[in-house]
Design a protein around this motif. Structure first.
Motif, PDB file in Angstrom:
ATOM      1  N   HIS A  86      -2.543   0.003  11.951  1.00  0.00           N
ATOM      2  CA  HIS A  86      -3.486  -1.107  11.785  1.00  0.00           C
ATOM      3  C   HIS A  86      -3.191  -1.767  10.446  1.00  0.00           C
ATOM      4  N   CYS A  87      -3.115  -3.098  10.428  1.00  0.00           N
ATOM      5  CA  CYS A  87      -2.829  -3.858   9.202  1.00  0.00           C
ATOM      6  C   CYS A  87      -4.101  -4.562   8.741  1.00  0.00           C
ATOM      7  N   PRO A  88      -4.808  -4.021   7.753  1.00  0.00           N
ATOM      8  CA  PRO A  88      -6.090  -4.575   7.320  1.00  0.00           C
ATOM      9  C   PRO A  88      -5.924  -5.684   6.290  1.00  0.00           C
ATOM     10  N   SER A 105      -6.699   8.318   9.552  1.00  0.00           N
ATOM     11  CA  SER A 105      -8.139   8.569   9.635  1.00  0.00           C
ATOM     12  C   SER A 105      -8.452   9.870  10.358  1.00  0.00           C
ATOM     13  N   ARG A 152     -10.596   6.224  17.292  1.00  0.00           N
ATOM     14  CA  ARG A 152      -9.960   4.967  16.932  1.00  0.00           C
ATOM     15  C   ARG A 152      -8.709   4.744  17.763  1.00  0.00           C
ATOM     16  N   THR A 175      -3.480   3.548   9.190  1.00  0.00           N
ATOM     17  CA  THR A 175      -3.733   2.286   8.494  1.00  0.00           C
ATOM     18  C   THR A 175      -2.691   2.060   7.412  1.00  0.00           C
ATOM     19  N   GLU A 234      -1.356   0.995   4.026  1.00  0.00           N
ATOM     20  CA  GLU A 234      -2.005   0.950   2.718  1.00  0.00           C
ATOM     21  C   GLU A 234      -1.138   0.303   1.628  1.00  0.00           C
ATOM     22  N   ASN A 265      -4.022  -3.185   1.718  1.00  0.00           N
ATOM     23  CA  ASN A 265      -5.309  -3.009   2.386  1.00  0.00           C
ATOM     24  C   ASN A 265      -6.389  -3.718   1.573  1.00  0.00           C
TER      25      ASN A 265
END
Length: 236
Positions: A34-36, A56, A61, A66, A68, A81
């Motif tokens: 996931h790219c926040p 996580s 999910r 994720t 970072e 992030n």
């Protein structure tokens, strides 16, 4: 901010669909992160870059991993992030690093402010008897080779709206602060990215003239931890 459990490393294959990234793990498998980060991430998406990700370990999910950190040209590390920025700044206030924002009794997150039906939420509201400080935090990841950091890296009507709301806060007699959280070890000063979003640049200068305080803080970034270090110049 200590990463616990520790971050794991991988090789970046691509960023796609804005919020996704495909990586190659050291043991030969591919994984999706996931790219926040809603920005363009200019300079942070080079094929083959080393990246670090958190896990996580939440089976509920769809994408538990994720993105970072990424290593960019020059060997600099960048915290991509943007969701970490508010927590980093709050931590910097509470441990005394952010000298300009000391002496408040309470810090609250995501408090509604502004006018109209679609009011914004201020990132952090600092309070003490008879005084309030509205603090908006922006994460800076776009850096040039000469050490200049630029914000934004994509057109941001939302960011311009926040500036105008901070101007309203200052006009009403409260303290209004915009803090650039620079999660890039190669940046030593910050300026508006006028070529990317000239409207934001103009509005930022208007906000400064209207009493909004504009400050920036750099950070140490490593796979073990990220923490704010000291104030950086803001060039308007």
């Amino acid at each position: 901010m200590i990463f616990d459990p520790p971050l794991e490393s991988a090789e970046l294959l691509r960023r796609y669909q804005r919020f996704m990234a495909e990586v190659y793990l050291p043991w030969g498998e591919k994984a999706v992160l996931h790219c926040p980060n809603t920005g363009a991430m200019t300079g942070c998406c080079t094929l083959g870059s080393q990246v670090w990700f958190s896990d996580s370990r939440n089976p509920k999910r769809k994408y538990p991993l994720t993105w970072e950190i990424v290593e960019v040209d020059g060997g600099h590390l960048v915290g991509v992030n943007t969701h970490r920025a508010n927590a980093l700044v709050r931590e910097g206030i509470e441990d005394g690093t952010v000298a300009e924002l000391q002496g408040y009794d309470r810090i609250r997150r995501e408090v509604r402010y502004g006018e109209g039906e679609r009011r914004s939420r201020i990132d952090l509201l600092l309070e003490r008897e008879g005084e309030r400080c509205f603090l908006e935090v922006k994460s800076v990841t776009l850096g040039r080779e000469d050490g200049l950091g630029l914000f934004p890296d994509a057109v941001t009507a939302r960011g311009t709206k926040h500036l105008r709301e901070l101007m309203g806060v200052a006009a009403a007699g409260d303290r209004a602060v915009l803090l650039f959280c620079v999660q890039h070890t190669g940046i030593d000063r910050v300026a508006p990215a006028d070529q990317v979003d000239p409207v934001y640049g103009r509005t930022l200068r208007e906000a400064a003239a209207a009493g909004v305080e504009i400050i920036a803080y750099g950070a140490e970034v490593s796979p073990e931890a990220i923490r704010l270090t000291g104030r950086l110049p803001v060039l308007l």
